[in-house]
Design a protein around this motif. Sequence first.
Motif, PDB file in Angstrom:
ATOM      1  N   LEU A  14       0.777  -1.203   0.354  1.00 46.34           N
ATOM      2  CA  LEU A  14       0.118  -0.303  -0.433  1.00 46.34           C
ATOM      3  C   LEU A  14       0.870   1.302   0.353  1.00 46.34           C
ATOM      4  O   LEU A  14       0.315   2.202   0.823  1.00 46.34           O
ATOM      5  CB  LEU A  14      -1.078  -0.039   0.952  1.00 46.34           C
ATOM      6  N   ALA A  15       2.066   1.218  -0.214  1.00 45.30           N
ATOM      7  CA  ALA A  15       3.191   2.373  -0.479  1.00 45.30           C
ATOM      8  C   ALA A  15       2.510   2.960  -1.247  1.00 45.30           C
ATOM      9  O   ALA A  15       2.215   2.524  -2.394  1.00 45.30           O
ATOM     10  CB  ALA A  15       4.503   1.926  -0.641  1.00 45.30           C
ATOM     11  N   PRO A  16       2.690   3.864  -1.953  1.00 42.25           N
ATOM     12  CA  PRO A  16       2.236   5.353  -2.231  1.00 42.25           C
ATOM     13  C   PRO A  16       3.125   4.585  -4.244  1.00 42.25           C
ATOM     14  O   PRO A  16       4.446   5.142  -3.310  1.00 42.25           O
ATOM     15  CB  PRO A  16       3.189   6.386  -2.191  1.00 42.25           C
ATOM     16  N   LYS A  17       2.310   4.611  -4.579  1.00 40.54           N
ATOM     17  CA  LYS A  17       2.672   4.655  -6.245  1.00 40.54           C
ATOM     18  C   LYS A  17       4.283   5.256  -6.698  1.00 40.54           C
ATOM     19  O   LYS A  17       5.162   4.823  -7.164  1.00 40.54           O
ATOM     20  CB  LYS A  17       2.169   5.219  -7.101  1.00 40.54           C
ATOM     21  N   ASP A  18       4.844   6.892  -5.959  1.00 46.58           N
ATOM     22  CA  ASP A  18       5.967   7.841  -6.679  1.00 46.58           C
ATOM     23  C   ASP A  18       6.218   7.359  -5.084  1.00 46.58           C
ATOM     24  O   ASP A  18       7.959   8.001  -5.367  1.00 46.58           O
ATOM     25  CB  ASP A  18       5.263   8.834  -6.048  1.00 46.58           C
ATOM     26  N   ALA A  19       6.717   6.360  -4.176  1.00 49.26           N
ATOM     27  CA  ALA A  19       7.881   6.150  -2.790  1.00 49.26           C
ATOM     28  C   ALA A  19       8.507   5.059  -3.796  1.00 49.26           C
ATOM     29  O   ALA A  19       8.234   3.823  -4.320  1.00 49.26           O
ATOM     30  CB  ALA A  19       7.087   6.093  -1.836  1.00 49.26           C
TER      31      ALA A  19
END
Length: 195
Positions: free
Chosen positions: A89-94
């Motif tokens: 669930l980490a942000p896509k841009d991370a």
Amino acid sequence: YSTQKEVFETMALPVVDECLTGYNCTIFAYGQTGTGKTFTMEGNDEHPGLVPRAMGRGFAVVADRQSNYQHECFLSMIEIYNENIRDLLAPKDADTSKKKYDIMRDQMVGMYVKDLTSEPVHTASHCKALIKQGNTTRSTASTGLNDQSSRSHCLVTLTVRTTDLHTGDHYVGKLSLVDLAGSERLAKSQTSGQA
């Protein structure tokens, strides 16, 4: 030969209710590739599995208890692949490719993964959307037994922080739903190391 509903009512219904009273509960799907572990856990729109049914039951009970209890609910989702933890669930841009997630212990919460994304959730449909998003980055590959095998362990956790509005007592319960990778011998599944 059991239906998704029968499996849920027999195995998961009492576990979901225990989680909402402050217990840490876990359900594992274990077995060979192709035996239906992922289907049992996730299901489909026509035959929802344990995960969507558990989320639905959890939020129904939360709604029924709101006159006596305040609940804060959080969803996390990890993959364990090649002994590494991935935050699904980490942000896509991370960029989490080099991030190492440590398993820690907290007196109130119990075991947890440090720095893991934990999304506040208020409905079962929000959980479903987050899980669908997390599944898009999960590791799958072909094996000798299954064309789209889940090559990783997947752990969906609903954490519920509860406050008793009459006594002021606080407690935390966690429901962990685990879809394990296939348990077969490598010679039979014909799998090999893949990144």
